[in-house]
Design an enzyme around this catalytic site. Structure first.
Site, PDB file in Angstrom:
ATOM      1  N   HIS A  44     -11.193  -3.915   9.798  1.00  0.00           N
ATOM      2  CA  HIS A  44     -11.912  -3.613   8.554  1.00  0.00           C
ATOM      3  C   HIS A  44     -13.079  -2.649   8.773  1.00  0.00           C
ATOM      4  O   HIS A  44     -13.895  -2.469   7.889  1.00  0.00           O
ATOM      5  CB  HIS A  44     -12.448  -4.903   7.926  1.00  0.00           C
ATOM      6  CG  HIS A  44     -11.408  -5.710   7.218  1.00  0.00           C
ATOM      7  ND1 HIS A  44     -10.474  -6.445   7.872  1.00  0.00           N
ATOM      8  CD2 HIS A  44     -11.147  -5.871   5.889  1.00  0.00           C
ATOM      9  CE1 HIS A  44      -9.690  -7.057   6.993  1.00  0.00           C
ATOM     10  NE2 HIS A  44     -10.071  -6.717   5.776  1.00  0.00           N
ATOM     11  N   GLU A  97       0.801  -1.227   0.000  1.00  0.00           N
ATOM     12  CA  GLU A  97       0.000   0.000   0.000  1.00  0.00           C
ATOM     13  C   GLU A  97       0.834   1.277   0.000  1.00  0.00           C
ATOM     14  O   GLU A  97       0.561   2.218  -0.749  1.00  0.00           O
ATOM     15  CB  GLU A  97      -0.973   0.023   1.194  1.00  0.00           C
ATOM     16  CG  GLU A  97      -2.146  -0.931   1.056  1.00  0.00           C
ATOM     17  CD  GLU A  97      -1.835  -2.354   1.491  1.00  0.00           C
ATOM     18  OE1 GLU A  97      -0.681  -2.612   1.911  1.00  0.00           O
ATOM     19  OE2 GLU A  97      -2.730  -3.212   1.416  1.00  0.00           O
TER      20      GLU A  97
END
Lengths: 327, 342
Positions: A129, A60
């Site tokens: 999440h 990322e």
């Protein structure tokens, strides 16, 4: 026109902008052959090829930095965070290089990137999440932060974000991708810095964004039956905040409730309350009330998860309490 | 002192550069050296503030690579970036004015020593955190390939050089970007300036495999170990790597063995490096060595070299005067440059 899912509205926005401008490209995990984890880039790989819809390794911070470097040298990358929470791993690139580099370089470079993806508390996805990074990123100078909430605004805002010459963090909500709505046939673009008036009213101003808009409107449906008339504003832009629209509403209602999904400490509401005090204190009839998620990692258990975020019944109760105290 | 790695030897049968090229390279190295000497002096006199990291000793790396590139290629540096900016074509005036925080600086006085930027010269920065410049450089390289292959621009063959130190090669962004560069055959040079020390951390104490160039092989790209005190050796591998990148064949990792004469920054007491080690490297001074080479090859005369040194002495003094006389940024512009419309 046919009803369009929110994920498809986003897909249309990307498709239209890629067709219009060859420098627009998408990059991220599983955006290409897989079509995106929420299908926002479905079929675009076949249409535009592997360079314009670039499947990246799971790295990322580095692929975000790569998008920034590509933007500095003339491309307009759309970087997908498979889950916005993963972008904690790219915090350095988003802060130092997307947010600050233009200023630090004395205006040498502009950074036209969109960093988008699903955030928010989903359905029992667990703490990692279920994050609301908008609150973490709001202090970074140079970033624009937008949260879409309907298929219509998702499409118009994403097109505007892609055309904007600044870095835009674009938050979608994991539970809103399958909302459906009729979209205009003609092309439209929505401003990135304007709040959306969801319901005009005169009793109290409710400021909200993203999925909490729906919790608010559920509460409002029931409040209407009881004769209350709240005004509901979807902030849309979380940075900068549209204080023109907020101010206009406060001058009418003199009462404010902020309903947000981020945590209470250091949240979006915390910032707005401080600014409302700076700007509109004399217009207020009482303290601004904030309804935020609990200051805890989002638990997996459904009951506990429900207790973590603000529920419609709580909003209804709070509005009633405010209105009664006024009498 | 840790046992030194044997420096690889470089032999060219005939001088690989013309007289004109040789003098350009020499001038660039002397500019780097004299500029940094002036910075050290100015810092000690309190004229230049903040963290200042000087490049003395490493000139062969920057000049060897950047002077083998084209002016439309991209250069990306770290916090030790003054000399990369100069080699990329940013004027000594603009770099010096930036150190003084002046409006005429290459980053308008907003960046400072560690943030030299110039869009005009494709100088991408100036990155102060370890490793964060490598992904940005990768993005510039991706952009070149994208323009060529996705947009059909046959002229998009620009190459990017990303400079960083030995300490950075233990950071994830280094490995992540080597992977992506090799995966997509991006036109980039990863140039490691292995000066043996990450502030006070000896490279051998930080890296399980200290021979950095060997890390290229696992990504399927060429890796070269180069004597970073020999500008001709650096230039030779840089030319190979640039040609490979320009031809669309992909990235190269260059490990240049070099040394910084001064501490990590001007604030570093530099207590851990031995006198013996410093002497070992100073005896291999890249500028003296290049002078000797040029004279030995009869490429230039001592008079030519002196003329270059005199010119650069003037350039650096002129830069200082320019910086001192330049205006500060206007306080009314405090918020300027936050957004693209500013």
């Amino acid at each position: 026109m046919a009803q369009t899912f929110l994920f498809d509205a986003l897909r249309e926005a990307i498709d239209e902008e890629m067709a219009r401008d060859q420098t627009v490209m998408v990059m991220g995990e599983d955006v290409g052959q897989y079509g995106g984890s929420y299908k926002v880039t479905k079929d675009l790989y076949d249409k535009y090829g592997e360079l314009r819809v670039l499947d990246t390794p799971i790295a990322e911070n580095s692929f975000t930095g790569m998008g920034i470097g590509a933007a500095m040298t003339g491309l307009r990358p759309i970087i997908e965070g498979m889950n916005m929470g993963f972008l904690l791993l790219a915090f350095n690139q988003i802060s130092n290089n997307a947010g600050m580099l233009r200023y630090t370089s004395g205006g040498n470079f502009k950074i036209p990137v969109v960093i988008r993806g699903p955030g928010g508390v989903g359905s029992q996805l667990g703490a990692e999440h279920s994050q609301r990074l908008e609150a973490y990123f709001q202090a970074v100078p140079g970033l624009k932060i937008v949260a879409c909430s309907t298929p219509r605004n998702a499409k118009g805002l994403l097109k505007a974000a892609i055309r904007d010459d600044n870095p835009v963090l674009f938050f979608e909500h994991v539970l809103l991708y399958f909302n459906k709505e009729d979209l205009p046939d003609d092309e439209y673009i929505l401003p990135l810095d304007k709040a959306e008036m969801v319901r005009t009213g005169k009793d109290v101003t409710i400021l909200t964004y993203s999925r909490m808009r729906y919790h608010v409107m559920q509460a409002v449906a029931s409040l209407e039956k009881k004769g209350y008339d709240p005004e509901v504003i979807d902030l849309i832009s979380l940075k900068p905040i549209d204080y023109d629209t907020i101010g206009e509403s406060i001058r009418k209602t003199h009462r404010v409730i902020i309903v947000e999904e981020c945590m209470r400490t250091g949240g979006i509401a915390a910032e707005i309350i401080a600014s409302i005090n700076d700007r509109f204190f004399d217009e207020l009839d009482g303290p601004v009330i904030r309804m935020s998620s609990q200051d805890i990692p989002t638990p997996y258990n459904k009951g506990l998860e429900n207790l973590t975020i603000v529920q419609p019944a709580q909003i209804e109760e709070t509005v009633e309490k405010i209105m009664q105290s006024r009498l | 002192m840790v046992q030194e790695r044997p420096l690889p030897t470089f032999q060219a049968s005939s001088p690989p550069v013309s007289k004109e090229q040789a003098l350009t390279i020499y001038e660039d190295m002397v500019l780097g050296r004299y500029f940094e000497d002036k910075c050290a002096e100015l810092y000690q006199r309190g004229k230049v503030k903040g963290f200042v990291h000087l490049y003395n000793g490493q000139e062969a790396v920057c000049s060897g690579v950047v002077k083998a590139m084209r002016s439309d290629d991209y250069v990306c540096s770290t916090y030790r970036d003054h000399v990369h900016a100069l080699s990329a074509g940013v004027s000594a005036r603009a770099v010096m004015a930036e150190l003084f925080g002046k409006e005429t600086g290459c980053s308008k006085g907003r960046g400072g020593s560690m943030h030299m930027f110039s869009k005009e010269h494709n100088m991408l920065g100036g990155f102060a955190f370890i490793g964060e410049g490598i992904p940005v450089a990768l993005g510039a390289a991706f952009q070149s390939r994208y323009r060529r292959d996705a947009m059909g621009d046959a002229n998009a063959d620009q190459v990017t050089a990303s400079f960083f130190g030995d300490g950075t090669t233990n950071n994830g962004q280094f490995f992540e970007c080597l992977n992506m560069a090799a995966l997509w055959k991006l036109p980039i040079l990863f140039v490691v300036e292995n000066n043996k020390w990450a502030i006070g951390m000896a490279h051998e104490r930080a890296a399980s495999q200290p021979e950095i160039y060997k890390k290229a092989s696992v990504f399927g790209m060429p890796g070269y170990e180069v004597d970073g005190m020999d500008v001709m050796a650096v230039r030779a591998v840089a030319e190979t790597a640039i040609a490979r990148a320009r031809a669309g064949e992909g990235p190269t990792l260059l490990e240049c063995l070099t040394y910084r004469y001064r501490g990590h920054s001007v604030a570093d007491p530099d207590e851990l490096r031995s006198a013996e080690e410093k002497k070992f490297w100073r005896d291999r001074d890249p500028i003296k060595r290049f002078e000797a080479y040029l004279l030995e090859q009869a490429l230039t005369s001592e008079a030519d070299l002196k003329a270059v040194r005199d010119k650069i002495t003037f350039v650096v003094e002129d830069a200082l005067t320019f910086a001192e006389e330049s205006p500060d940024p206007n306080p009314a512009d405090l918020y300027k440059y936050i957004f693209a419309e500013d």
